[in-house]
Design a protein around this motif. Structure first.
Motif, mmCIF file in Angstrom:
data_model
loop_
_atom_site.group_PDB
_atom_site.id
_atom_site.type_symbol
_atom_site.label_atom_id
_atom_site.label_comp_id
_atom_site.label_asym_id
_atom_site.label_seq_id
_atom_site.Cartn_x
_atom_site.Cartn_y
_atom_site.Cartn_z
ATOM 1 N N THR A 138 -11.923 32.940 -8.561
ATOM 2 C CA THR A 138 -10.462 33.163 -8.826
ATOM 3 C C THR A 138 -10.632 33.975 -10.232
ATOM 4 N N VAL A 139 -9.520 34.752 -10.853
ATOM 5 C CA VAL A 139 -9.678 35.730 -11.464
ATOM 6 C C VAL A 139 -10.524 35.419 -12.385
ATOM 7 N N LYS A 140 -10.557 34.190 -13.030
ATOM 8 C CA LYS A 140 -10.973 33.860 -14.491
ATOM 9 C C LYS A 140 -12.079 33.899 -13.931
ATOM 10 N N GLU A 141 -13.025 33.269 -12.479
ATOM 11 C CA GLU A 141 -14.353 33.238 -12.321
ATOM 12 C C GLU A 141 -15.160 34.668 -12.378
ATOM 13 N N ALA A 142 -13.848 35.694 -12.024
ATOM 14 C CA ALA A 142 -14.507 37.536 -11.637
ATOM 15 C C ALA A 142 -14.702 37.935 -12.620
ATOM 16 N N LEU A 143 -13.777 37.357 -14.097
ATOM 17 C CA LEU A 143 -14.531 38.140 -15.301
ATOM 18 C C LEU A 143 -15.151 37.264 -16.163
ATOM 19 N N LYS A 157 -14.474 37.515 -27.595
ATOM 20 C CA LYS A 157 -12.328 37.408 -26.544
ATOM 21 C C LYS A 157 -12.664 36.255 -25.201
ATOM 22 N N HIS A 158 -11.108 35.481 -25.854
ATOM 23 C CA HIS A 158 -11.970 33.953 -24.614
ATOM 24 C C HIS A 158 -10.530 35.672 -23.085
ATOM 25 N N VAL A 159 -11.218 34.668 -22.042
ATOM 26 C CA VAL A 159 -10.789 35.375 -21.129
ATOM 27 C C VAL A 159 -9.628 35.549 -20.791
ATOM 28 N N MET A 160 -8.898 34.317 -21.255
ATOM 29 C CA MET A 160 -6.974 34.507 -20.892
ATOM 30 C C MET A 160 -6.650 36.017 -21.527
ATOM 31 N N ALA A 161 -6.961 36.054 -22.954
ATOM 32 C CA ALA A 161 -6.334 37.341 -23.955
ATOM 33 C C ALA A 161 -7.253 38.340 -22.913
ATOM 34 N N TYR A 162 -8.276 38.245 -22.413
ATOM 35 C CA TYR A 162 -8.434 40.314 -21.378
ATOM 36 C C TYR A 162 -7.562 39.709 -20.432
ATOM 37 N N MET A 163 -7.381 38.540 -19.684
ATOM 38 C CA MET A 163 -6.830 39.189 -18.736
ATOM 39 C C MET A 163 -5.062 39.301 -18.753
ATOM 40 N N LYS A 164 -4.660 38.906 -19.879
ATOM 41 C CA LYS A 164 -3.561 39.482 -20.284
ATOM 42 C C LYS A 164 -3.879 40.419 -20.495
ATOM 43 N N ASP A 165 -4.587 41.191 -21.561
ATOM 44 C CA ASP A 165 -4.915 42.871 -21.508
ATOM 45 C C ASP A 165 -4.621 43.649 -19.991
ATOM 46 N N PHE A 166 -4.959 43.093 -18.826
ATOM 47 C CA PHE A 166 -4.576 43.583 -17.791
ATOM 48 C C PHE A 166 -3.946 43.187 -16.939
ATOM 49 N N LEU A 167 -2.805 42.231 -17.944
ATOM 50 C CA LEU A 167 -1.248 42.061 -16.741
ATOM 51 C C LEU A 167 -1.769 41.043 -16.136
ATOM 52 N N PHE A 168 -2.507 40.645 -16.479
ATOM 53 C CA PHE A 168 -2.918 39.289 -15.754
ATOM 54 C C PHE A 168 -1.654 37.689 -16.489
ATOM 55 N N ARG A 169 -0.946 37.287 -15.557
ATOM 56 C CA ARG A 169 -0.748 35.751 -16.254
ATOM 57 C C ARG A 169 -1.273 34.758 -16.529
ATOM 58 N N PRO A 170 -1.362 33.919 -17.634
ATOM 59 C CA PRO A 170 -2.225 32.759 -18.004
ATOM 60 C C PRO A 170 -2.349 32.000 -16.411
#
Length: 253
Positions: A138-143, A157-170
């Protein structure tokens, strides 16, 4: 206005022949204004996770040679790369760029010659073939495999915040990698590579599938990167902005 100027920079006949210094400076001013005052939440945010400094000598190669099926791809190639340099490789497909890059980073043994890597090297790689991504992740597992936190730029950082940095939605946290678009996979690989402590960054066609906004920020990131950069690209404009030296095989190795 920025989009119009970017088009002129990339495609204008005058731009290709000779840069207009004033116009380039004004374009830079426009980008600064956008970043400083608009504070848009729709832009990718890129931070570096720093490693300790490498030794001054990063790579020293002498007389390298490599053949595939008795066809010489690299022959009698020598180079010295020092800490902080940006080295670009450009040339036709099949000219041996990726082979040379693997030789220079110690991932491939030469048939002849000697390669010496510097001390304290921490390597981060961005691969054009997306080989670093397991399609079942999953996207979360990849990061952030096995956890919710990730260390970026010396901060946790929380992985969800880092996802947002790269334009991924929660809601994309549980999305399998195999269902992502080409652009999303490119951003995910970029996020993985830049989350690792490094002082040697190897980019093999990093501009593939990146939107202009993320490409612009990647360029800024590399400009401020403390380590050494080895870059393969077909984007001559991107190469001109980044590389201090260029290796250009012209075909047949």
């Amino acid at each position: 206005e920025i989009a119009r100027e970017e088009h002129w920079v990339r495609y204008g006949v005058t731009a290709r022949r000779k840069r207009n210094v004033r116009r380039m400076r004004e374009l830079g001013d426009l980008k600064d204004k956008r970043r400083n005052y608009e504070k848009s939440t729709g832009l990718a945010s890129i931070e570096q996770t720093e490693a300790g400094k490498s030794g001054k000598r990063v790579v020293e190669a002498t007389g390298l040679a490599k053949s595939w099926d008795n066809t010489p791809v690299v022959r009698d190639f020598s180079i010295r790369i020092d800490r902080g340099e940006r080295i670009g490789l450009i040339g036709p497909n099949g000219a041996g760029k990726t082979t040379l890059l693997k030789l220079l980073t110690g991932k491939l043994e030469p048939d002849a010659g000697e390669i010496r890597l510097g001390t304290n090297l921490e390597l981060a790689t961005l691969d054009q073939h997306r080989a670093a991504l397991n399609p079942d992740w999953t996207v979360k597992e990849a990061l952030s495999p096995g956890g919710d936190m990730i260390e970026v730029g010396g901060q946790t950082k929380h992985v969800m915040a880092y996802m947002k940095d790269f334009l991924f939605r929660p809601e994309q946290a549980g999305t399998p990698v195999r269902t992502l678009s080409g652009g999303e996979k490119a951003r995910l690989l970029l996020a993985r590579a830049l989350a690792r402590p490094s002082n040697l960054l190897v980019l093999d066609e990093p501009t593939n599938d990146l939107d202009l906004e993320t490409l612009d920020l990647l360029e800024d990131f590399i400009a401020g990167y403390d380590g050494t950069v080895l870059l393969i690209t077909h984007d001559r404009d991107f190469l001109d902005r980044i590389a201090q030296r260029v290796i250009a095989p012209e075909g047949d190795g």
